[in-house]
Design a protein around this motif. Structure first.
Motif, PDB file in Angstrom:
ATOM      1  N   LEU A  77       0.821  -1.211   0.000  1.00  0.00           N
ATOM      2  CA  LEU A  77       0.000   0.000   0.000  1.00  0.00           C
ATOM      3  C   LEU A  77       0.857   1.264   0.000  1.00  0.00           C
ATOM      4  CD1 LEU A  77      -2.847  -1.115   2.420  1.00  0.00           C
ATOM      5  CD2 LEU A  77      -2.848  -1.084  -0.080  1.00  0.00           C
ATOM      6  N   ASN A  78       2.013   1.219   0.639  1.00  0.00           N
ATOM      7  CA  ASN A  78       2.926   2.367   0.553  1.00  0.00           C
ATOM      8  C   ASN A  78       3.475   2.516  -0.868  1.00  0.00           C
ATOM      9  OD1 ASN A  78       2.748   3.425   3.184  1.00  0.00           O
ATOM     10  ND2 ASN A  78       4.228   1.941   3.970  1.00  0.00           N
ATOM     11  N   LEU A  79       3.705   1.393  -1.541  1.00  0.00           N
ATOM     12  CA  LEU A  79       4.116   1.444  -2.951  1.00  0.00           C
ATOM     13  C   LEU A  79       3.022   2.062  -3.816  1.00  0.00           C
ATOM     14  CD1 LEU A  79       5.932  -1.916  -3.799  1.00  0.00           C
ATOM     15  CD2 LEU A  79       6.784   0.389  -4.263  1.00  0.00           C
ATOM     16  N   GLU A  80       1.771   1.753  -3.489  1.00  0.00           N
ATOM     17  CA  GLU A  80       0.641   2.311  -4.235  1.00  0.00           C
ATOM     18  C   GLU A  80       0.642   3.834  -4.167  1.00  0.00           C
ATOM     19  OE1 GLU A  80      -4.258   1.955  -4.297  1.00  0.00           O
ATOM     20  OE2 GLU A  80      -3.065   0.792  -2.891  1.00  0.00           O
ATOM     21  N   THR A  81       0.939   4.371  -2.985  1.00  0.00           N
ATOM     22  CA  THR A  81       1.015   5.825  -2.840  1.00  0.00           C
ATOM     23  C   THR A  81       2.127   6.393  -3.719  1.00  0.00           C
ATOM     24  OG1 THR A  81       0.195   5.692  -0.569  1.00  0.00           O
ATOM     25  CG2 THR A  81       1.328   7.710  -1.195  1.00  0.00           C
ATOM     26  N   GLN A  82       3.297   5.755  -3.704  1.00  0.00           N
ATOM     27  CA  GLN A  82       4.421   6.210  -4.514  1.00  0.00           C
ATOM     28  C   GLN A  82       4.121   6.068  -6.002  1.00  0.00           C
ATOM     29  OE1 GLN A  82       8.032   4.164  -3.214  1.00  0.00           O
ATOM     30  NE2 GLN A  82       7.211   4.065  -1.141  1.00  0.00           N
ATOM     31  N   ALA A  83       3.339   5.045  -6.355  1.00  0.00           N
ATOM     32  CA  ALA A  83       3.066   4.737  -7.759  1.00  0.00           C
ATOM     33  C   ALA A  83       2.276   5.826  -8.472  1.00  0.00           C
ATOM     34  CB  ALA A  83       2.314   3.411  -7.865  1.00  0.00           C
ATOM     35  N   VAL A  84       1.652   6.715  -7.720  1.00  0.00           N
ATOM     36  CA  VAL A  84       0.901   7.811  -8.342  1.00  0.00           C
ATOM     37  C   VAL A  84       1.827   8.678  -9.194  1.00  0.00           C
ATOM     38  CG1 VAL A  84      -0.494   9.867  -7.897  1.00  0.00           C
ATOM     39  CG2 VAL A  84      -0.817   7.823  -6.494  1.00  0.00           C
ATOM     40  N   VAL A  85       3.089   8.828  -8.760  1.00  0.00           N
ATOM     41  CA  VAL A  85       4.026   9.704  -9.469  1.00  0.00           C
ATOM     42  C   VAL A  85       5.290   8.989  -9.932  1.00  0.00           C
ATOM     43  CG1 VAL A  85       3.220  11.801  -8.319  1.00  0.00           C
ATOM     44  CG2 VAL A  85       5.034  10.444  -7.268  1.00  0.00           C
ATOM     45  N   ASP A  86       5.484   7.734  -9.523  1.00  0.00           N
ATOM     46  CA  ASP A  86       6.732   7.030  -9.818  1.00  0.00           C
ATOM     47  C   ASP A  86       6.449   5.764 -10.629  1.00  0.00           C
ATOM     48  OD1 ASP A  86       9.111   5.643  -9.858  1.00  0.00           O
ATOM     49  OD2 ASP A  86       9.521   5.841  -7.718  1.00  0.00           O
ATOM     50  N   PRO A  87       6.832   5.745 -11.918  1.00  0.00           N
ATOM     51  CA  PRO A  87       6.571   4.560 -12.757  1.00  0.00           C
ATOM     52  C   PRO A  87       7.254   3.298 -12.235  1.00  0.00           C
ATOM     53  CG  PRO A  87       7.175   6.468 -14.105  1.00  0.00           C
ATOM     54  CD  PRO A  87       7.438   6.851 -12.684  1.00  0.00           C
ATOM     55  N   ASN A  88       8.426   3.432 -11.633  1.00  0.00           N
ATOM     56  CA  ASN A  88       9.108   2.255 -11.094  1.00  0.00           C
ATOM     57  C   ASN A  88       8.318   1.649  -9.935  1.00  0.00           C
ATOM     58  OD1 ASN A  88      11.286   2.472 -12.892  1.00  0.00           O
ATOM     59  ND2 ASN A  88      12.345   3.922 -11.559  1.00  0.00           N
ATOM     60  N   ALA A  89       7.771   2.521  -9.077  1.00  0.00           N
ATOM     61  CA  ALA A  89       6.932   2.034  -7.980  1.00  0.00           C
ATOM     62  C   ALA A  89       5.665   1.387  -8.530  1.00  0.00           C
ATOM     63  CB  ALA A  89       6.586   3.176  -7.034  1.00  0.00           C
ATOM     64  N   ARG A  90       5.129   1.950  -9.594  1.00  0.00           N
ATOM     65  CA  ARG A  90       3.921   1.384 -10.219  1.00  0.00           C
ATOM     66  C   ARG A  90       4.215  -0.021 -10.749  1.00  0.00           C
ATOM     67  NH1 ARG A  90      -0.857   3.369 -12.579  1.00  0.00           N
ATOM     68  NH2 ARG A  90      -2.064   1.583 -13.250  1.00  0.00           N
ATOM     69  N   ALA A  91       5.363  -0.206 -11.366  1.00  0.00           N
ATOM     70  CA  ALA A  91       5.729  -1.518 -11.900  1.00  0.00           C
ATOM     71  C   ALA A  91       5.889  -2.538 -10.773  1.00  0.00           C
ATOM     72  CB  ALA A  91       7.013  -1.412 -12.714  1.00  0.00           C
ATOM     73  N   GLU A  92       6.505  -2.118  -9.680  1.00  0.00           N
ATOM     74  CA  GLU A  92       6.693  -3.015  -8.549  1.00  0.00           C
ATOM     75  C   GLU A  92       5.353  -3.327  -7.886  1.00  0.00           C
ATOM     76  OE1 GLU A  92       8.437  -5.543  -5.965  1.00  0.00           O
ATOM     77  OE2 GLU A  92       9.351  -4.606  -7.725  1.00  0.00           O
ATOM     78  N   TRP A  93       4.497  -2.326  -7.773  1.00  0.00           N
ATOM     79  CA  TRP A  93       3.166  -2.514  -7.186  1.00  0.00           C
ATOM     80  C   TRP A  93       2.361  -3.527  -7.999  1.00  0.00           C
ATOM     81  CZ3 TRP A  93      -1.784  -1.280  -9.103  1.00  0.00           C
ATOM     82  CH2 TRP A  93      -2.817  -1.311  -8.152  1.00  0.00           C
ATOM     83  N   ASN A  94       2.452  -3.445  -9.334  1.00  0.00           N
ATOM     84  CA  ASN A  94       1.723  -4.371 -10.202  1.00  0.00           C
ATOM     85  C   ASN A  94       2.122  -5.826  -9.960  1.00  0.00           C
ATOM     86  OD1 ASN A  94       0.077  -2.565 -11.580  1.00  0.00           O
ATOM     87  ND2 ASN A  94       1.614  -2.138 -13.157  1.00  0.00           N
ATOM     88  N   LYS A  95       3.360  -6.052  -9.540  1.00  0.00           N
ATOM     89  CA  LYS A  95       3.824  -7.415  -9.276  1.00  0.00           C
ATOM     90  C   LYS A  95       3.215  -7.985  -8.003  1.00  0.00           C
ATOM     91  CE  LYS A  95       8.406  -6.572 -11.310  1.00  0.00           C
ATOM     92  NZ  LYS A  95       9.859  -6.530 -11.000  1.00  0.00           N
ATOM     93  N   ARG A  96       2.691  -7.123  -7.144  1.00  0.00           N
ATOM     94  CA  ARG A  96       2.243  -7.544  -5.817  1.00  0.00           C
ATOM     95  C   ARG A  96       0.727  -7.624  -5.682  1.00  0.00           C
ATOM     96  NH1 ARG A  96       6.829  -6.140  -2.236  1.00  0.00           N
ATOM     97  NH2 ARG A  96       5.406  -6.088  -0.463  1.00  0.00           N
TER      98      ARG A  96
END
Length: 217
Positions: A77-96
Motif C-alpha cells: 500500500l505504501n508502494l501504491e502511494t508512490q506509484a501515483v508519481v513514480d513509474p518504477n513504484a507502479r511496476a513493482e506494485w503491479n507485481k504484488r
C-alpha cells in the motif's frame, strides 16, 4: 478618368480592405491563442495539488507469519502511494497485486492523505489465504479533486478495512505467473471490525490540513 486608372484604383482599395481584414483575422487568432493558453494554465494551476501522501504501518504487536503478511500489505500500500508519481513504484506494485485489484488512488484525482494501520491477521475464506484487518484514519485529510479543481473532503474515520492476501502462483497485475508461490494482494472490503481496537491505535496528533495548489503557495 480612363478605364485602366479606375481599375487600378479599385484593385488597390480592394487589396487594402483584404489586408485590413487579414490583419484583423491574425490579431483575433493570436488573441484567442493567448486566451486559450491562459485558460489552460489556469486549469492546470487549479489541478496542481500535491500527490496523495497516504501512509501505512502496523499498529498492534504481531509475530511470525502474521507479521510477515501484515508487513507485505503495508509495503504494497505504501508502494501504491508512490506509484501515483513514480513509474518504477507502479511496476513493482503491479507485481504484488492481482489483475482485478482496484485502486482509486492511481486515478490521479486525490490529494491530501490518510494513515492506515494493520491491526489483526486472520485466516481467509480459501486455503492459503489470509484477511488482514486495518484501521483507516482520515488525517491529515484526504480529498477528491473535482473537474473544476475544487476539493471534496472524503468522509471516513477509524474505518475498519479488510485486505485479502493469498500465498499463490496466480498471475499478478504485471502479467507475471511464477512457478513458486508468493504473497499477492487480492482484494479489499469494508469490514465490521472492532472500532475499540481502532480507537486504541488512533494516531496523535490527529491533524486536519487542507492541501493547496502550487499556485496558491
Amino acid at each position: 478618368m480612363n478605364t485602366s486608372l479606375s481599375t487600378l484604383i479599385a484593385t488597390v482599395k480592394s487589396n487594402r480592405r483584404l489586408a485590413i481584414l487579414g490583419a484583423a483575422t491574425i490579431l483575433a487568432l493570436a488573441l484567442a491563442a493567448v486566451l486559450k493558453s491562459t485558460n489552460s494554465e489556469d486549469a492546470t494551476s487549479r489541478l496542481s495539488y500535491p500527490p496523495p501522501s497516504d501512509r501505512w504501518d502496523i499498529g498492534t504487536p504481531l509475530e511470525g507469519q502474521d507479521l510477515e503478511i501484515a508487513q507485505f500489505v503495508v509495503d504494497t500500500l505504501n508502494l501504491e502511494t508512490q506509484a501515483v508519481v513514480d513509474p518504477n513504484a507502479r511496476a513493482e506494485w503491479n507485481k504484488r497485486v492481482a489483475p482485478d485489484y482496484s485502486s482509486d488512488l492511481l486515478s490521479g484525482r486525490y490529494t491530501g492523505g490518510m494513515i492506515g494501520r494493520m491491526v489483526r491477521v486472520q485466516d481467509g475464506p480459501q486455503h492459503s489465504s489470509f484477511t488482514v484487518e486495518a484501521c483507516e484514519y482520515n488525517t491529515p485529510g484526504k480529498y477528491f479533486i473535482e473537474e473544476n479543481g475544487s476539493l471534496n473532503a472524503l468522509d471516513f474515520d477509524r474505518t475498519p478495512f479488510n485486505y485479502l492476501v493469498a500465498w499463490t502462483t496466480a498471475e499478478s497485475a504485471s502479467g507475471e505467473h511464477p512457478d513458486n508461490p508468493r504473497w499477492l494482494l487480492w482484494a479489499t472490503a469494508l469490514s465490521g471490525g472492532d472500532l475499540k481496537l481502532c480507537n486504541s491505535v488512533r494516531p496523535t496528533p490527529y491533524l486536519r490540513i487542507v492541501p493547496t495548489t502550487s499556485a496558491g503557495k
